[in-house]
Design a protein around this motif. Structure first.
Motif, mmCIF file in Angstrom:
data_model
loop_
_atom_site.group_PDB
_atom_site.id
_atom_site.type_symbol
_atom_site.label_atom_id
_atom_site.label_comp_id
_atom_site.label_asym_id
_atom_site.label_seq_id
_atom_site.Cartn_x
_atom_site.Cartn_y
_atom_site.Cartn_z
ATOM 1 N N GLY A 1 0.836 -1.257 0.045
ATOM 2 C CA GLY A 1 -0.033 -0.086 -0.147
ATOM 3 C C GLY A 1 0.977 1.268 -0.008
ATOM 4 O O GLY A 1 0.448 2.318 -0.836
ATOM 5 N N PHE A 2 1.981 1.184 0.891
ATOM 6 C CA PHE A 2 2.730 2.355 0.812
ATOM 7 C C PHE A 2 3.377 2.763 -0.498
ATOM 8 O O PHE A 2 3.486 3.694 -0.905
ATOM 9 C CB PHE A 2 3.860 2.331 1.999
ATOM 10 N N VAL A 3 3.938 1.729 -1.111
ATOM 11 C CA VAL A 3 4.594 1.959 -2.493
ATOM 12 C C VAL A 3 3.430 2.228 -3.473
ATOM 13 O O VAL A 3 3.888 3.155 -4.350
ATOM 14 C CB VAL A 3 5.245 0.490 -3.000
ATOM 15 N N PHE A 4 2.540 1.508 -3.503
ATOM 16 C CA PHE A 4 1.387 1.755 -4.455
ATOM 17 C C PHE A 4 0.749 3.446 -4.427
ATOM 18 O O PHE A 4 0.657 4.158 -5.332
ATOM 19 C CB PHE A 4 0.161 1.076 -4.229
ATOM 20 N N TYR A 5 0.312 3.718 -3.191
ATOM 21 C CA TYR A 5 -0.559 4.942 -2.999
ATOM 22 C C TYR A 5 0.762 6.216 -2.999
ATOM 23 O O TYR A 5 0.169 7.197 -3.513
ATOM 24 C CB TYR A 5 -1.119 5.031 -1.576
ATOM 25 N N GLY A 6 1.741 5.725 -2.491
ATOM 26 C CA GLY A 6 2.897 6.936 -2.440
ATOM 27 C C GLY A 6 3.309 7.326 -3.982
ATOM 28 O O GLY A 6 3.574 8.348 -4.241
ATOM 29 N N GLY A 7 3.394 6.088 -4.603
ATOM 30 C CA GLY A 7 3.713 6.246 -6.234
ATOM 31 C C GLY A 7 2.642 6.752 -6.959
ATOM 32 O O GLY A 7 2.773 7.506 -8.097
ATOM 33 N N LEU A 8 1.358 6.629 -6.513
ATOM 34 C CA LEU A 8 0.289 7.139 -7.385
ATOM 35 C C LEU A 8 0.186 8.648 -6.989
ATOM 36 O O LEU A 8 -0.399 9.325 -7.939
ATOM 37 C CB LEU A 8 -0.918 6.291 -7.166
ATOM 38 N N MET A 9 0.089 8.999 -5.798
ATOM 39 C CA MET A 9 -0.204 10.002 -5.426
ATOM 40 C C MET A 9 1.147 11.049 -5.224
ATOM 41 O O MET A 9 1.147 11.738 -4.031
ATOM 42 C CB MET A 9 -1.258 10.148 -4.376
ATOM 43 N N TRP A 10 2.138 10.863 -5.796
ATOM 44 C CA TRP A 10 3.382 11.571 -5.638
ATOM 45 C C TRP A 10 3.415 13.017 -5.599
ATOM 46 O O TRP A 10 4.162 13.887 -4.907
ATOM 47 C CB TRP A 10 4.525 11.147 -6.568
ATOM 48 N N TRP A 11 2.398 13.544 -6.297
ATOM 49 C CA TRP A 11 2.355 14.946 -6.422
ATOM 50 C C TRP A 11 2.050 15.806 -4.904
ATOM 51 O O TRP A 11 1.969 16.909 -4.970
ATOM 52 C CB TRP A 11 1.160 15.307 -7.420
ATOM 53 N N MET A 12 1.556 14.638 -4.124
ATOM 54 C CA MET A 12 1.240 15.532 -2.827
ATOM 55 C C MET A 12 2.654 15.985 -2.232
ATOM 56 O O MET A 12 2.600 16.595 -1.329
ATOM 57 C CB MET A 12 0.601 14.337 -1.836
ATOM 58 N N ALA A 13 3.698 15.467 -2.568
ATOM 59 C CA ALA A 13 4.989 15.914 -2.145
ATOM 60 C C ALA A 13 5.235 17.273 -2.436
ATOM 61 O O ALA A 13 6.016 17.965 -1.753
ATOM 62 C CB ALA A 13 6.037 14.943 -2.373
ATOM 63 N N THR A 14 4.421 18.021 -3.661
ATOM 64 C CA THR A 14 4.726 19.334 -3.930
ATOM 65 C C THR A 14 4.182 20.228 -2.878
ATOM 66 O O THR A 14 4.268 21.404 -2.823
ATOM 67 C CB THR A 14 4.100 19.624 -5.257
ATOM 68 N N LEU A 15 3.317 19.799 -2.018
ATOM 69 C CA LEU A 15 2.907 20.434 -0.971
ATOM 70 C C LEU A 15 3.953 20.291 0.071
ATOM 71 O O LEU A 15 4.456 21.377 0.730
ATOM 72 C CB LEU A 15 1.453 20.038 -0.461
ATOM 73 N N GLU A 16 3.935 19.105 0.801
ATOM 74 C CA GLU A 16 4.879 18.841 1.749
ATOM 75 C C GLU A 16 5.162 17.495 1.577
ATOM 76 O O GLU A 16 4.135 16.582 1.518
ATOM 77 C CB GLU A 16 4.351 19.167 3.166
ATOM 78 N N LEU A 17 6.476 17.086 1.928
ATOM 79 C CA LEU A 17 6.760 15.483 1.763
ATOM 80 C C LEU A 17 6.146 14.757 2.885
ATOM 81 O O LEU A 17 5.422 13.757 2.684
ATOM 82 C CB LEU A 17 8.406 15.462 2.050
ATOM 83 N N VAL A 18 5.876 15.455 3.888
ATOM 84 C CA VAL A 18 5.121 14.714 5.023
ATOM 85 C C VAL A 18 3.620 14.657 4.846
ATOM 86 O O VAL A 18 3.141 13.638 5.076
ATOM 87 C CB VAL A 18 5.247 15.777 6.361
ATOM 88 N N ALA A 19 3.276 15.365 3.616
ATOM 89 C CA ALA A 19 1.705 15.052 3.432
ATOM 90 C C ALA A 19 1.757 13.958 2.526
ATOM 91 O O ALA A 19 1.024 13.211 2.485
ATOM 92 C CB ALA A 19 1.194 16.425 2.580
ATOM 93 N N ALA A 20 2.760 13.822 1.527
ATOM 94 C CA ALA A 20 2.800 12.564 0.680
ATOM 95 C C ALA A 20 2.869 11.122 1.426
ATOM 96 O O ALA A 20 2.270 10.333 1.290
ATOM 97 C CB ALA A 20 3.837 12.639 -0.380
ATOM 98 N N VAL A 21 3.864 11.327 2.462
ATOM 99 C CA VAL A 21 4.191 10.277 3.123
ATOM 100 C C VAL A 21 2.988 9.724 4.255
ATOM 101 O O VAL A 21 2.814 8.590 4.269
ATOM 102 C CB VAL A 21 5.451 10.437 4.164
ATOM 103 N N GLY A 22 2.377 10.674 4.840
ATOM 104 C CA GLY A 22 1.332 10.677 5.560
ATOM 105 C C GLY A 22 0.169 10.184 4.864
ATOM 106 O O GLY A 22 -0.532 9.002 5.318
ATOM 107 N N LEU A 23 -0.007 10.567 3.758
ATOM 108 C CA LEU A 23 -1.264 10.169 3.153
ATOM 109 C C LEU A 23 -1.119 8.604 2.662
ATOM 110 O O LEU A 23 -1.926 7.902 2.744
ATOM 111 C CB LEU A 23 -1.560 10.849 1.704
ATOM 112 N N ALA A 24 0.226 8.302 1.980
ATOM 113 C CA ALA A 24 0.410 7.187 1.631
ATOM 114 C C ALA A 24 0.428 5.882 2.779
ATOM 115 O O ALA A 24 -0.323 4.701 2.523
ATOM 116 C CB ALA A 24 1.849 6.957 1.210
#
Length: 305
Positions: free
Chosen positions: A56-79
Motif C-alpha cells: 500500500g505504501f509503495v502503491f499509494y505513494g507512487g500513485l499520489m506522488w504529487w502530494m509531495a509538492t505541498l509537503e513531503l510529510v503530506a505525501a508520506v502521511g497520505l500513503a
C-alpha cells in the motif's frame, strides 16, 4: 525476503496501470496478484499486515506522488494512511482461520476482503478519496467501458480482485473466474448500457491557480478569476455545456451562493455563453470542516442545483 521483494515490485507494477503510464488491466491485475501470491501461505497475521502495508505504501505513494509538492510529510502521511487498509486486508487474509478455509471459500474471502477494505478506504478517515481504486485503471480500455456502465468502478475493482486472486487458486476456480470475466466483457460489448443519444458540444476550462505548488492569500478567489477569464475566451452560442475544474470556486470569498459579486459575474458569463455551466466548488461548514459541492447553472444565469 522473496515475498517482500515481490510485494514491492507488484505495487510498482500497479502504479503504472494508471496515468500517465496507462498500462491498465495488463499491469493492475498482476500488480494485485503479486500481493496475493506473497500473502498465500504466509505464517502469522502480522507478516500479512506488513506485506499489505508495504504494498500500500509503495502503491499509494507512487500513485499520489504529487502530494509531495505541498509537503513531503503530506505525501508520506497520505500513503501510510491509505496503506493501512491494504495492511488490514493482508492481516485478515493470513489468519489461521482464513488460510484453513476450503479453496472456494478462501477465494471468495480474498475478493470480499479487498472489496470491503476499499469500501472502508473510500469513506474513512478522509471521506471521498476513491483515487487508487483498481477499477479506475480499466478505464484505459475502450472495450471495458461498456462493462463499467453496468457495474461501475467498484464493480470493476471487484473484477480485478477476482481475477488477480486466481494466482493462488486451484484450476477449477481459475477457469470459473476467467469465464465470469469473459461473460462480463460480452455483456458490456453487446449491451454497453451507454445512452445512444445525439452528440452534445462541451468545453472544459482548466483555469489553474495564481500560486502553483503553494498556498497564497485569496487563492480560491484568484483561481475563480482565472477560470472566468479563460471562459471569456470561448465563443458564445457554441456549447451546450461548459465545465470548470474541481476547486475553481468556493472557500470563504469565491462561493457564488455567499458572494453576490461572484454570483453576478458567473451569471453574466453563462448568459453570454448561452450554455449550462457545471463548476467544481467547495463550501465551508465550520473552521475545520468543509465539503465538495458541484454547482450547475442554467443558460439563463440561474443556479439549477
Amino acid at each position: 525476503m522473496v515475498r517482500l521483494v515481490v510485494t514491492i515490485l507488484a505495487a510498482a507494477l500497479a502504479v503504472i496501470a494508471f496515468p500517465p503510464f496507462g498500462w491498465g488491466i495488463w499491469a493492475v491485475v498482476p500488480g494485485l496478484a503479486g500481493l496475493i501470491w506473497a500473502l498465500d501461505g504466509t505464517k502469522g497475521w502480522w507478516r500479512g499486515a506488513l506485506y499489505g502495508l508495504v504494498w500500500g505504501f509503495v502503491f499509494y505513494g507512487g500513485l499520489m506522488w504529487w502530494m509531495a509538492t505541498l509537503e513531503l510529510v503530506a505525501a508520506v502521511g497520505l500513503a501510510l494512511l491509505q496503506a493501512f487498509f491494504a495492511g488490514l486486508f493482508g492481516a485478515i487474509s493470513t489468519t489461521r482461520w482464513a488460510q484453513s478455509l476450503p479453496p472456494w471459500r478462501r477465494w471468495l474471502l480474498v475478493v470480499g476482503l479487498w472489496a470491503g477494505a476499499e469500501w472502508l478506504r473510500y469513506r474513512y478517515p478522509l471521506g471521498g478519496l476513491e483515487w487508487g481504486a483498481l477499477g479506475y485503471a480499466l478505464g484505459e480500455h475502450r472495450w471495458l467501458r461498456g462493462t463499467a456502465a453496468w457495474v461501475g468502478t467498484s464493480g470493476l475493482t471487484v473484477l480485478v480482485a477476482a481475477t488477480a486472486s486466481i494466482v493462488s487458486a486451484p484450476t477449477r476456480i481459475r477457469i470459473t473466474a476467467l469465464a465470469g470475466f469473459v461473460a462480463l466483457l460480452l455483456v458490456g460489448a453487446l449491451f454497453p448500457g451507454i445512452p445512444n443519444g445525439p452528440e452534445a458540444s462541451m468545453a472544459v476550462v482548466q483555469g489553474a491557480t495564481p500560486c502553483p505548488f503553494q498556498h497564497c492569500p485569496d487563492e480560491r478567489l484568484g483561481t475563480y478569476r482565472l477560470h472566468l477569464a479563460s471562459s471569456q475566451q470561448l465563443p458564445g452560442d457554441t456549447f451546450e455545456l461548459v465545465v470548470w475544474s474541481e476547486g475553481s470556486l468556493g472557500s470563504t470569498n469565491a462561493d457564488p451562493t455567499k458572494n453576490p459579486e461572484v454570483a453576478e459575474s458567473i451569471a453574466d458569463e453563462v448568459r453570454r455563453l448561452d450554455s449550462h455551466l457545471l463548476a467544481g466548488s467547495d463550501r465551508v461548514l465550520s473552521e475545520d470542516t468543509w465539503e465538495n459541492v458541484n454547482i450547475m447553472w442554467n443558460p439563463d444565469g440561474t443556479i439549477q442545483d
